[in-house]
Design an enzyme around this catalytic site. Structure first.
Site, PDB file in Angstrom:
ATOM      1  N   ARG A   1       0.814  -1.222   0.000  1.00  0.00           N
ATOM      2  CA  ARG A   1       0.000   0.000   0.000  1.00  0.00           C
ATOM      3  C   ARG A   1       0.848   1.273   0.000  1.00  0.00           C
ATOM      4  NH1 ARG A   1      -3.467  -2.401   4.965  1.00  0.00           N
ATOM      5  NH2 ARG A   1      -1.563  -3.654   5.119  1.00  0.00           N
TER       6      ARG A   1
ATOM      7  N   LYS B   1      34.688  23.325   3.819  1.00  0.00           N
ATOM      8  CA  LYS B   1      34.678  21.864   3.707  1.00  0.00           C
ATOM      9  C   LYS B   1      35.931  21.323   4.335  1.00  0.00           C
ATOM     10  CE  LYS B   1      36.516  19.117   1.137  1.00  0.00           C
ATOM     11  NZ  LYS B   1      37.199  18.355   0.103  1.00  0.00           N
TER      12      LYS B   1
HETATM   13  C1  UD1 Z   1      -1.369  -6.509  11.549  1.00  0.00           C
HETATM   14  C2  UD1 Z   1      -2.229  -7.423  12.431  1.00  0.00           C
HETATM   15  C3  UD1 Z   1      -3.487  -6.660  12.844  1.00  0.00           C
HETATM   16  C4  UD1 Z   1      -3.100  -5.392  13.580  1.00  0.00           C
HETATM   17  C5  UD1 Z   1      -2.154  -4.554  12.726  1.00  0.00           C
HETATM   18  C6  UD1 Z   1      -1.604  -3.404  13.563  1.00  0.00           C
HETATM   19  C7  UD1 Z   1      -1.882  -9.743  11.726  1.00  0.00           C
HETATM   20  C8  UD1 Z   1      -2.416 -10.887  10.983  1.00  0.00           C
HETATM   21  N1  UD1 Z   1      -2.585  -8.618  11.706  1.00  0.00           N
HETATM   22  O1  UD1 Z   1      -2.129  -6.222  10.381  1.00  0.00           O
HETATM   23  O2  UD1 Z   1      -4.268  -7.475  13.708  1.00  0.00           O
HETATM   24  O3  UD1 Z   1      -4.243  -4.641  13.902  1.00  0.00           O
HETATM   25  O4  UD1 Z   1      -1.035  -5.338  12.275  1.00  0.00           O
HETATM   26  O5  UD1 Z   1      -0.847  -2.522  12.801  1.00  0.00           O
HETATM   27  O6  UD1 Z   1      -0.825  -9.877  12.331  1.00  0.00           O
HETATM   28  N2  UD1 Z   1       5.221  -8.937   8.060  1.00  0.00           N
HETATM   29  C9  UD1 Z   1       6.230  -9.855   7.882  1.00  0.00           C
HETATM   30  N3  UD1 Z   1       5.984 -10.993   7.180  1.00  0.00           N
HETATM   31  C10 UD1 Z   1       4.774 -11.275   6.660  1.00  0.00           C
HETATM   32  C11 UD1 Z   1       3.731 -10.329   6.844  1.00  0.00           C
HETATM   33  C12 UD1 Z   1       3.983  -9.180   7.549  1.00  0.00           C
HETATM   34  O7  UD1 Z   1       7.356  -9.649   8.356  1.00  0.00           O
HETATM   35  O8  UD1 Z   1       4.644 -12.346   6.046  1.00  0.00           O
HETATM   36  C13 UD1 Z   1       5.496  -7.707   8.806  1.00  0.00           C
HETATM   37  C14 UD1 Z   1       5.308  -6.450   7.979  1.00  0.00           C
HETATM   38  O9  UD1 Z   1       6.507  -6.082   7.364  1.00  0.00           O
HETATM   39  C15 UD1 Z   1       4.862  -5.432   9.023  1.00  0.00           C
HETATM   40  C16 UD1 Z   1       4.176  -6.284  10.097  1.00  0.00           C
HETATM   41  O10 UD1 Z   1       4.593  -7.607   9.880  1.00  0.00           O
HETATM   42  O11 UD1 Z   1       5.949  -4.743   9.587  1.00  0.00           O
HETATM   43  C17 UD1 Z   1       2.663  -6.183  10.026  1.00  0.00           C
HETATM   44  O12 UD1 Z   1       2.247  -6.594   8.731  1.00  0.00           O
HETATM   45  P1  UD1 Z   1       1.078  -5.834   7.968  1.00  0.00           P
HETATM   46  O13 UD1 Z   1       0.893  -6.491   6.651  1.00  0.00           O
HETATM   47  O14 UD1 Z   1       1.287  -4.391   7.981  1.00  0.00           O
HETATM   48  O15 UD1 Z   1      -0.150  -6.242   8.905  1.00  0.00           O
HETATM   49  P2  UD1 Z   1      -1.530  -5.492   9.066  1.00  0.00           P
HETATM   50  O16 UD1 Z   1      -2.392  -5.811   7.924  1.00  0.00           O
HETATM   51  O17 UD1 Z   1      -1.310  -4.061   9.350  1.00  0.00           O
HETATM   52 CA    CA Z   2       0.468  -2.698   9.381  1.00  0.00          CA
END
Ligand code: UD1
Ligand code: CA
Length: 454
Positions: free
Chosen positions: A16, A349
Site C-alpha cells: 500500500r 569543507k
Molecule cells: C497486523 C495485524 C493486525 C493489527 C495490525 C496493527 C496480523 C495478521 N494482523 O495487520 O491485527 O491490527 O497489524 O498494525 O498480524 N510482516 C512480515 N511478514 C509477513 C507479513 C507481515 O514480516 O509475512 C510484517 C510487515 O513487514 C509489518 C508487520 O509484519 O511490519 C505487520 O504486517 P502488515 O501487513 O502491515 O499487517 P496489518 O495488515 O497491518
Molecule cells: Ca500494518
C-alpha cells in the site's frame, strides 16, 4: 525483565506504500520507522533483538546495523510465519516482545507498562490494544466477559465484529515457550491465506492460558503506517510530540508547526528556533543559541551563544559565540572556533577555523587549517583541487588574506602574514611578510585619444 527478547517483523513489502523500497525504512521525522520501533524497545529494556527481514532485506539490514540479529523470511506468508523464522530468539529468554516495524509512534513508556503488566499478571500472552476513532483495517479485539477471546482480522470479521473499536496494535508480550507451541498449530485457513500471528490468541485461550490486554492510553502510539497518508499522519504526530518536549524543556519554537526536529536531536535552554528549520541526525545545540529561518543542520554540534541564519551545517561543529550566515554552507568535517564569523555565501569543507577568525563573505575554504584571529577579504578561494588530487592548506594565526585571492594548495601562510588583494599564492608566505602575487599595475597615458585616432 533482564531476559526479555525482542522480535520485530519487517519482512513485508508494504504494497500500500506504492514504493520500490521496504516500507519500514521510510522515515518519520528523519528516522527510519524500523529504528523508531527498535530504539523504543531497547529503551524499554529488551536486551536481545531479532529483526525479521524479507522484501528489500538489504535496506532493512543496513538501517538496523549492529543493533539486532537478522532472521530471513523468504516468502511473506504472514505475521505468524514471520515469527517462526525467528524461532532462535524464542529460545533466548523467558518472555518475548513482538513488534511490527511499521508502528513508529510507540513509546518506551507504553511498552514498559505492558511488559510489567504481562509479567506481574503472570499472563502467557498480552496484547497491546487501543480504542481508535476509525478501526478500519486493524484486527479487532473480541472479548467475552471482559476477557480477550480472540483477535479477528478486518477481512475475516463479521459485520458485528467490525463495529468493535478496540484494535490490535500488532504489539505483544508472550511467554516464549507457549508462543512457540501455539505457532506450530496455526493454519492459513483465512481470507488472506496467511499464517496470522493473531490466531495464537484463540489457540492459547482454548488451552487455558491466561491472556492479558494492555490498553494504550493514547491511541496515537499504536497507529500503523500502511500507506503514505498514514506516513504523513505519523510524521505530524511525531513532530508535535518532539516539539512539545523541546518547548517544555525551555526551547522557544516560534512556529512549531513548521519546525522539523529529529528524535535524536538535543537542544539547550533559551535557544530560539525560527520557522522552516530542520535539525537532523545527532545534532546537538547548546543553550542560548539562535537558529534563524530555513536552516538545515545534520549531525551538527552547536555551542552556547551561537547564531545561525539561513544556513546549512553538516557533520561539523561551531564553537561558542560564533556567527554563521546568512547563506553559509558548512560541509562535513569542519570546525568553526569561538567568536568566529562565517558570513554570507561562505563555504567550508573539511576546514578548521581558529577562534575569532572572520570570513565575512563570498569565500571558499576547503581542506584547510586556519589559525585564530585571521581575516579573510571578500572572495577568497582556497584552490584545493588540481583536477586529480586534493591538498591541504595551512594558515597561521592573525593572517590577513586580501580580497579576491587564490591560495593554491598545498601552501602555507604563516602567522601574521599578509596576502595582497587579487593575489594568486602558489608559494609559502613567511611570518609577518606581505605577499603580492599579481602583475603590477600599468598606466597607458592618453589612452582614449590614441584609441580614437586608431
Ligand atoms: C497486523 C495485524 C493486525 C493489527 C495490525 C496493527 C496480523 C495478521 N494482523 O495487520 O491485527 O491490527 O497489524 O498494525 O498480524 N510482516 C512480515 N511478514 C509477513 C507479513 C507481515 O514480516 O509475512 C510484517 C510487515 O513487514 C509489518 C508487520 O509484519 O511490519 C505487520 O504486517 P502488515 O501487513 O502491515 O499487517 P496489518 O495488515 O497491518
Ligand atoms: Ca500494518
Amino acid at each position: 525483565m533482564g531476559d526479555l527478547s525482542l522480535i520485530i517483523l519487517a519482512a513485508g513489502q508494504g504494497k500500500r506504500m506504492k514504493s520500490e523500497d521496504s516500507k519500514v525504512i521510510h522515515r518519520v521525522c528523519g528516522k527510519e520507522m524500523i529504528n523508531h520501533v527498535l530504539d523504543a524497545a531497547v529503551k524499554a529494556g529488551c536486551v536481545n533483538a531479532t529483526v525479521v527481514v524479507g522484501h528489500r532485506r538489504e535496506q532493512v539490514i543496513r538501517a538496523v546495523g549492529e543493533k539486532a540479529a537478522i532472521a530471513v523470511q523468504e516468502e511473506q506468508l504472514g505475521t505468524g510465519h514471520a515469527v517462526m523464522q525467528a524461532a532462535a530468539e524464542l529460545e533466548r529468554g523467558e518472555n518475548v516482545l513482538i513488534l511490527s516495524g511499521d508502528t513508529p509512534l510507540i513509546t518506551a513508556e507504553t511498552l514498559q507498562s505492558a511488559i510489567v503488566k504481562h509479567i506481574e499478571g503472570n499472563y502467557g500472552a498480552t496484547v497491546i490494544t487501543a480504542r481508535v476513532p476509525d478501526p478500519t483495517g486493524y484486527g479487532r479485539i473480541v472479548r467475552s466477559g471482559g476477557e480477550v477471546e480472540k483477535i479477528v482480522e478486518q477481512k475475516d470479521a463479521t459485520d458485528e465484529e467490525k463495529l468493535i473499536d478496540e484494535v490490535n496494535s500488532g504489539m505483544y508480550c508472550f511467554n516464549s515457550a507457549l508462543l512457540k507451541n501455539a505457532l506450530s498449530k496455526i493454519t492459513a485457513d483465512n481470507a488472506q491465506g496467511e499464517y496470522y500471528l493473531t490466531d495464537v490468541f484463540e489457540i492459547l485461550k482454548n488451552e487455558g492460558v491466561r491472556i492479558g490486554a494492555f490498553e494504550a492510553k493514547n491511541y496515537h502510539e499504536i497507529l500503523g503506517v500502511n500507506d503514505r497518508v498514514q506516513l504523513s499522519e505519523a510524521e505530524k504526530l511525531m513532530r508535535a510530540r518532539i516539539n512539545r518536549g523541546h518547548m517544555l524543556g525551555g526551547v522557544t519554537l516560534i512556529d512549531p508547526d513548521s519546525t522539523y526536529i529529529g528524535p535524536d536531536v538535543e537542544i539547550g535552554m533559551d535557544t530560539v528556533i525560527y520557522p522552516g528549520t530542520i535539525l537532523e541526525g545527532r545534532t546537538t545545540v547548546a543553550d542560548n543559541v539562535i537558529i534563524g529561518q530555513n536552516c538545515r543542520l545534520v549531525n551538527a554540534s552547536i555551542a552556547r551563544g551561537v547564531d545561525i541564519w539561513t544556513s546549512t551545517i553538516i557533520d561539523s561543529s561551531v564553537d561558542e559565540g560564533a556567527h554563521v550566515g546568512p547563506y553559509a554552507y558548512i560541509r562535513p568535517g569542519s570546525a568553526v572556533g569561538k567568536d568566529c564569523k562565517v558570513g554570507d555565501f561562505v563555504e567550508l569543507k573539511k576546514a578548521t577555523i581558529g577562534d575569532g577568525t572572520k570570513i565575512s563573505h563570498l569565500t571558499y575554504i576547503g581542506d584547510a587549517d586556519v589559525g585564530a584571529g585571521c581575516n579573510f577579504g571578500c572572495g577568497t578561494v582556497v584552490v584545493n583541487y588540481d583536477g586529480k588530487n586534493k591538498y591541504r592548506t595551512v594558515i597561521g594565526d592573525h593572517a590577513f588574506i586580501g580580497c579576491n585571492s587564490n591560495l593554491v594548495s598545498p601552501v602555507t601562510i604563516n602567522d601574521g602574514a599578509y596576502v595582497a588583494a587579487g593575489s594568486t599564492i602558489t608559494d609559502d608566505v613567511p611570518s609577518d611578510t606581505l605577499a603580492i602575487a599579481r602583475a603590477r599595475q600599468v598606466i597607458k597615458e592618453n589612452w582614449k585619444d590614441r584609441r580614437d585616432d586608431g
